[in-house]
Design an enzyme around this catalytic site. Structure first.
Site: not given
Ligand code: IVH
Length: 669
Positions: A115, A117, A138, A318, A430
């Site tokens: 899945e 993250k 949480r 990760k 400029c």
């Protein structure tokens, strides 16, 4: 209506509303129009107003209610919300799988659910006999905050679980998931916040967390939060064997599940999934920071149990971090091809998503002021997709007092000319078109792949050519000789020949590429194509007025103004003549201009009665229009037939004009 009838009708309406809410928010596939949905809601509201004792907390009318709190109550999770073991390398993932096999004393392949993250805020949501009763963050995994009233405002959260076919609604369920904000919703929210002089958020995760933790649920209700479910605490009254089945049951009960979840038969498949997703991550509508792998068999999960604070059966694999902390050594202005001065942070090198970076854009003075970025600051930098790294936020707590605020200079650092900032612009420029930095950047752009595609002519070479006054404008490239090239550093015969060939080859191009190469402000590749569809030659385009140009669908007033201003400059006309003199030419594309629907895009949803989809498409194309498949802000029209799908809602959300069949046929006439 008497009370008894009202009670029945209220129940019926709630059921219908819950179902259509689910079609819209969870399945992204509504069956009724927004107006019809509103009508159901209004009818329910009216009945509840008349019979106030019929109001219940899980009524859809009660999403936004409740008074502001002084503070959130603390909730102790009945089953602790664990964290996940991390892995960054493939080898660590294989070891994870090996550990599990050793523990279970097996060597057969074990299936895993893979899945995304999700980078959001972890929450737990309780359903008692199918009714939403409590929701909490949480927190530290053991205790969290009671955010029930705020969660109730999230439309994709069902207030009642839907009775599903095969798997009965559980007697008790602790569903766990992630509250998040889509990137586009985050951008829009920040724009709104900024306009209102309110705090802007550093990233979608912070915006989601900040929105969920509002003490006043009416504020949360205005924030575009979504919720996706991915795991479970306690579950009673329903037997579910695998994690995959659990996720399917979630969906059937109306709990939204991330659509990219995949059942992998082996750990190698799971590794391949990670590889695929890491390439697609920037295309997802929300941010993710890795993949979660979960052993599919729930009985085996129980057998494995937990170690420290993480389950043995799950792993967060990760992605390489795309954010990192580093220090700004210096802030420098950089002059672009339109003269825009961009402040650039020169930083201590740091690795971002596998690439070492030492520069980040600070965009403009307003951005510097807003983030209060100073030379010497410790900052969080990030890289998203291919874009240039940017400074996300300053770590102010690490300041020592020696950091220096920055202001863009009022003289161009390259040519000393005046720098001005026009009233309606965020950028300073400029003003000297002949500024060597502008000349250099214009030529680099001209030669780039998507423009004239002069292979091998990179930044370093252009810089030397400009510095030695061998070229002053893009057309000068075509007058370069072998001797000119041989003066340059590290130049050999072969390279010089290749460059001369590449320049010669680029003489033959297309009108869109040439228009893009000229570097007209606001004319990117797509706009260049569009202009070329309406004006088959440069000679046709050059005298076009703002009025004519704005009449083209998708050409806004700003673009029209910029095109006219470009061709009004004698210098630009001179360069075009010079290019022609050097033999630069393009093949004519078939003239699309004048065809009624050229440049316009259509989407169909629902059935038409007078003609089939294919016929409708052919008619649109015959008039120079095109039929596309998904709605975006640039879609010209959404044509709505009978029983339209979700594209109708998309059109409304994006304010795309909607035509019914009759109006569409009229347009074709
Ligand atoms: S499962 C015991 N699945 O990551 C397993 N968590 O580091 C419990 N997260 O706070 C979590 N996406 O909120 C799981 N697809 C996903 C997830 C996910 C994001 C968060 C989760 C938790 C943290 C764990």
């Amino acid at each position: 209506m008497n009370r008894q009838e009202a009670e029945k009708q209220v129940a019926r309406l709630r059921q219908q509303i819950a179902y259509h809410n689910y079609r819209y928010h969870v399945l992204d596939s509504p069956e009724i129009s927004d107006a019809e949905f509103d009508r159901l809601m209004r009818e329910l509201e009216a009945l509840e107003a008349q019979f106030s004792d019929l109001v219940t907390p899980d009524s859809p009318t009660q999403r936004v209610g409740g008074q502001p709190l002084d503070r959130f109550a603390t909730i102790t999770h009945t089953t602790p919300m664990l964290s996940l073991q991390n892995a960054f390398e493939e080898e660590e993932v294989r070891e994870f799988d090996q550990r599990i096999k050793r523990f279970l004393k097996t060597d057969r392949d074990l299936p895993y659910v893979a899945e995304p993250k999700l980078d959001g805020v972890a929450v737990e949501v309780l359903y008692d006999d199918g009714a939403f009763t409590l929701g909490a963050t949480r927190g530290d995994g053991v205790t969290g905050e009671d955010v029930t009233a705020n969660l109730r405002t999230i439309r994709s959260l069902p207030l009642r679980l839907l009775p599903a076919g095969e798997v009965p609604v559980p007697a008790y369920l602790e569903a766990r998931g992630e509250v998040l904000m889509l990137r586009r919703d985050f951008e829009a929210l920040n724009q709104k916040q900024e306009a209102a002089g309110e705090k802007v958020f550093a990233n979608p995760r912070n915006a989601a967390a900040g929105s969920l933790r509002q003490l006043d649920p009416r504020i949360t209700a205005q924030r575009p939060l979504r919720i996706y479910f991915h795991s479970v605490g306690a579950l009673r009254g329903t037997a579910i064997r695998t994690h995959w089945e659990l996720l399917q049951a979630f969906k059937a009960w109306g709990l939204k599940v991330e659509p990219n979840i995949t059942l992998c038969e082996t750990i190698e498949q799971a590794i391949a999934y990670h590889r695929r997703l890491s390439q697609e991550r920037e295309r997802l509508p929300y941010e993710i920071d890795g993949v979660v792998l979960k052993l599919n068999d729930r009985a085996l999960q129980d057998e494995l149990g937990t170690i420290a604070k993480s389950p043995r059966w799950a792993l967060a694999y990760k992605f390489e971090a795309k954010q990192a902390v580093t220090r700004i050594l210096e802030i420098r202005p950089q002059v672009g091809r339109t003269g825009a001065l961009t402040p650039v942070a020169v930083m201590e090198p740091v690795t971002l998503a596998g690439v070492t970076v030492s520069r980040a854009t600070l965009h403009n003075q307003d951005e510097i002021d807003r983030k209060d970025v100073r030379a010497g600051d410790w900052v969080m930098v990030q890289r998203a997709g291919d874009v240039i790294p940017e400074v996300v936020e300053v770590l102010k707590e690490r300041r020592t007092g020696t950091e220096e605020p920055y202001r863009l200079p009022d003289k161009c650092p390259e040519c000393g000319s005046r720098v001005v900032r026009f009233e309606d612009e965020a950028v300073s420029r400029c003003v000297d078109m002949a500024c060597p930095a502008q000349v250099r950047e214009r030529i680099i752009h001209f030669a780039s792949k998507r423009a004239m595609d002069i292979e091998g002519l990179g930044e370093k070479l252009v810089e030397q050519l400009v510095d030695r006054a061998l070229i002053r404008d893009p057309a000068d490239l075509y007058a370069l000789t072998r001797d000119d090239f041989m003066q340059l550093e590290r130049m050999g015969d072969k390279l010089a020949s290749n460059l001369l060939d590449a320049i010669a080859r680029s003489r033959r191009t297309t009108l869109p590429k040439l228009l893009f190469a000229l570097g007209i402000r606001h004319v990117g590749e797509t706009m260049a194509k569009l202009l070329a569809e309406h004006y088959p030659t440069l000679d046709a385009l050059m005298p076009a007025t703002e009025e004519e140009l704005s009449a083209i669908h998708q050409v806004g007033p700003e673009i029209a103004k910029s095109v006219v201003a470009f061709f009004a400059q004698p210098e630009n006309r001179r360069i075009i003549e010079k290019l022609r003199g050097h033999g630069v030419h393009y093949e004519r594309v078939k003239a699309m201009a004048g065809r009624k629907l050229s440049g316009q895009s259509f989407i169909f949803t629902g059935g038409l009665t007078a003609l089939s989809r294919d016929e409708a498409k052919a008619r649109v194309e015959a008039l120079g229009g095109k039929v596309v498949s998904s709605v975006s802000k640039t879609t010209s029209y959404v044509v709505v037939g009978e029983d339209p799908g979700s594209k109708l809602a998309d059109a409304r959300r994006l304010a795309v004009p909607i035509l019914n069949e009759e109006e569409f046929l009229k347009l074709l006439e």
